[in-house]
Enzyme design. Structure first.
Site, mmCIF file in Angstrom:
data_model
loop_
_atom_site.group_PDB
_atom_site.id
_atom_site.type_symbol
_atom_site.label_atom_id
_atom_site.label_comp_id
_atom_site.label_asym_id
_atom_site.label_seq_id
_atom_site.Cartn_x
_atom_site.Cartn_y
_atom_site.Cartn_z
ATOM 1 N N CYS A 112 -7.864 40.598 3.327
ATOM 2 C CA CYS A 112 -7.885 39.169 3.665
ATOM 3 C C CYS A 112 -8.406 38.304 2.514
ATOM 4 C CB CYS A 112 -8.707 38.930 4.921
ATOM 5 S SG CYS A 112 -8.124 39.894 6.319
ATOM 6 N N HIS A 255 -11.265 31.701 5.653
ATOM 7 C CA HIS A 255 -10.301 32.682 6.163
ATOM 8 C C HIS A 255 -10.251 32.548 7.682
ATOM 9 C CE1 HIS A 255 -8.165 36.217 7.135
ATOM 10 N NE2 HIS A 255 -9.218 36.921 7.504
ATOM 11 N N ASN A 285 -4.931 35.851 12.759
ATOM 12 C CA ASN A 285 -5.388 36.274 11.437
ATOM 13 C C ASN A 285 -4.188 36.793 10.635
ATOM 14 O OD1 ASN A 285 -6.473 37.588 9.222
ATOM 15 N ND2 ASN A 285 -8.059 38.674 10.366
HETATM 16 N N1 COA Z 1 -8.779 41.784 26.023
HETATM 17 C C1 COA Z 1 -9.719 42.067 26.959
HETATM 18 N N2 COA Z 1 -10.792 42.823 26.695
HETATM 19 C C2 COA Z 1 -10.925 43.304 25.451
HETATM 20 C C3 COA Z 1 -9.986 43.052 24.450
HETATM 21 C C4 COA Z 1 -8.873 42.259 24.774
HETATM 22 N N3 COA Z 1 -7.922 41.962 23.875
HETATM 23 N N4 COA Z 1 -10.383 43.656 23.310
HETATM 24 C C5 COA Z 1 -11.547 44.280 23.595
HETATM 25 N N5 COA Z 1 -11.863 44.064 24.885
HETATM 26 C C6 COA Z 1 -13.025 44.561 25.615
HETATM 27 C C7 COA Z 1 -13.622 45.769 24.978
HETATM 28 O O1 COA Z 1 -12.930 46.941 25.355
HETATM 29 C C8 COA Z 1 -15.030 45.741 25.513
HETATM 30 O O2 COA Z 1 -15.006 46.265 26.820
HETATM 31 P P1 COA Z 1 -16.172 47.242 27.321
HETATM 32 O O3 COA Z 1 -17.416 46.400 27.248
HETATM 33 O O4 COA Z 1 -15.736 47.570 28.704
HETATM 34 O O5 COA Z 1 -16.189 48.384 26.360
HETATM 35 C C9 COA Z 1 -15.321 44.251 25.647
HETATM 36 O O6 COA Z 1 -14.048 43.596 25.580
HETATM 37 C C10 COA Z 1 -16.222 43.694 24.587
HETATM 38 O O7 COA Z 1 -15.815 44.192 23.332
HETATM 39 P P2 COA Z 1 -16.544 43.755 22.037
HETATM 40 O O8 COA Z 1 -15.947 44.516 20.901
HETATM 41 O O9 COA Z 1 -18.020 43.801 22.205
HETATM 42 O O10 COA Z 1 -16.143 42.211 21.967
HETATM 43 P P3 COA Z 1 -16.528 41.179 20.873
HETATM 44 O O11 COA Z 1 -17.170 40.026 21.516
HETATM 45 O O12 COA Z 1 -17.204 41.798 19.693
HETATM 46 O O13 COA Z 1 -15.100 40.696 20.370
HETATM 47 C C11 COA Z 1 -13.631 40.979 18.503
HETATM 48 C C12 COA Z 1 -14.229 41.619 19.754
HETATM 49 C C13 COA Z 1 -12.681 41.985 17.889
HETATM 50 C C14 COA Z 1 -12.870 39.744 18.931
HETATM 51 C C15 COA Z 1 -14.762 40.611 17.548
HETATM 52 O O14 COA Z 1 -15.621 41.693 17.351
HETATM 53 C C16 COA Z 1 -14.245 40.165 16.233
HETATM 54 O O15 COA Z 1 -13.584 39.165 16.124
HETATM 55 N N6 COA Z 1 -14.568 40.886 15.151
HETATM 56 C C17 COA Z 1 -14.105 40.560 13.844
HETATM 57 C C18 COA Z 1 -12.676 40.929 13.731
HETATM 58 C C19 COA Z 1 -12.025 40.297 12.568
HETATM 59 O O16 COA Z 1 -11.946 39.114 12.508
HETATM 60 N N7 COA Z 1 -11.567 41.125 11.660
HETATM 61 C C20 COA Z 1 -10.910 40.694 10.520
HETATM 62 C C21 COA Z 1 -11.912 40.157 9.548
HETATM 63 S S1 COA Z 1 -11.117 39.894 8.066
#
Ligand code: COA
Length: 328
Positions: A112, A255, A285
């Site tokens: 990215c 980003h 993204n």
């Molecule tokens: N829909 C519904 N539930 C979802 C889901 C979706 N698309 N994706 C994950 N979940 C669930 C998970 O399974 C988890 O369930 P559980 O508690 O029963 O295990 C729950 O939601 C919480 O997951 P968690 O990973 O703690 O959520 P979060 O608040 O951290 O959000 C992201 C997840 C991926 C959105 C977040 O971590 C994020 O944006 N990270 C950075 C990713 C990114 O931008 N990467 C590129 C950077 S260049």
């Protein structure tokens, strides 16, 4: 020698995939995706559309704005993690599509941060006198490396491209690139990567596909924390290097990965929401394409005040991160 951005362009697939569409593919909801990421829809390439297709179109638009001919370009730098092929470089394919016959062309792998890394290389080529007119492009078709059964990742990404023309100039009247800053932290490479199709899990080994080791993999929570810290560090570095503070910045183009990452970074920097350009709700993204697409939209919408300071900050797999400061 000074460095100037003389043209911006972007290109996106016509096909839109909304959160409602995703509800029919995986166990997710519009409410979850919107509240956790800010994303409402993303663009998805259809058959016959590749990373080179969008890259070339974005480049054509940037060239048109710069009033430059393809033959005048002496370097094409293409940031991508989803090249048309492992080799030759997609940049060479784009060179051919554009008819940029006098250019050296290569791909750049910085996930990215690919566009900011590309700008940094372009800046150095120009300051050293090695090139005069450069195309820096970020282009991705991430939809072809995500696992469409994995709700943790498939809701986050989209396809598209953005490009800029960067030129050597004597003056500093407008659109001047003040500085670029790049960082890497390879100790976390395995928090965000594509598992297969390289030499570890080759695409030629059937087990890579059969055992599901081909797709993009991510530890979302860990990436989130590093992204906020990395973007802040890169932004502060750019400000310090130019003797500026946050109050001197009229627009931040971060980003576009996640609204919450952007909000947390902005809070640490003390930047209010009306000085941040956001379009991730429409595109998700798009990795290396996200900043140049946003830059092109901000530019064409007149969001960047002439003479003001524009800060761009990136973070991505590797980890890689970086910033660029432009006096527009
Ligand atoms: N829909 C519904 N539930 C979802 C889901 C979706 N698309 N994706 C994950 N979940 C669930 C998970 O399974 C988890 O369930 P559980 O508690 O029963 O295990 C729950 O939601 C919480 O997951 P968690 O990973 O703690 O959520 P979060 O608040 O951290 O959000 C992201 C997840 C991926 C959105 C977040 O971590 C994020 O944006 N990270 C950075 C990713 C990114 O931008 N990467 C590129 C950077 S260049």
């Amino acid at each position: 020698m000074n460095v100037k951005i003389t043209g911006t362009g972007s290109a996106l697939p016509g096909k839109i995939l909304t959160n409602a569409d995703l509800e029919r593919l995986v166990d997710t909801s519009d409410v979850w995706i919107t509240s956790r990421t800010g994303i409402k829809e993303r663009r998805i390439a259809v058959e016959g559309e590749y990373t080179s297709t969008f890259a070339a179109e974005a480049a054509r638009r940037a060239l048109a704005m710069a009033g430059a001919q393809p033959e005048e370009i002496d370097l094409i730098i293409l940031g991508t993690v989803t090249p048309d092929f492992p080799f030759p470089s997609t940049a060479c394919i784009v060179q051919d599509l554009l008819g940029a016959t006098n250019a050296t062309a290569f791909d750049l792998s910085a996930a990215c941060s690919g566009f900011i890394y590309g700008l940094s290389i372009a800046e150095n080529y120009i300051r050293s006198g090695s090139a005069k007119k450069i195309l820096v492009i970020g282009s991705e078709v991430l939809s072809r490396i995500v696992d469409w059964q994995d709700r943790n990742t498939c809701v986050l990404f989209g396809d598209g491209a953005g490009a800029v023309v960067v030129e050597a100039t004597e003056d500093t009247d407008c659109h001047t690139l003040l500085s670029t800053h790049t960082f890497s932290n390879g100790s976390h490479w395995n928090l965000l990567y594509q598992q297969g199709s390289g030499s570890r899990n080759p695409a030629t080994d059937r087990r890579t596909i059969d055992e599901g080791r081909i797709y993009l993999a991510m530890e979302g929570n860990d990436v989130f924390k590093h992204a906020v810290r990395g973007m802040e560090e890169a932004a502060v570095k750019a400000l310090d290097a130019n003797g500026l503070t946050t109050s001197d910045i009229s627009l931040l183009i971060p980003h576009q990965a996640n609204q919450r990452i952007i909000d947390a970074t902005a809070k640490r920097l003390g930047l209010d929401a009306n000085r941040i350009f956001i379009n991730l709700h429409r595109y998700g993204n798009t990795s290396s394409a996200s900043i140049p697409i946003a830059l092109d939209e901000a530019n064409r919408q007149g969001r960047i005040t002439p003479g003001s300071n524009l800060l761009m900050v990136a973070f991505g797999g590797g980890f890689t991160y970086g910033s660029a400061l432009v006096n527009w």
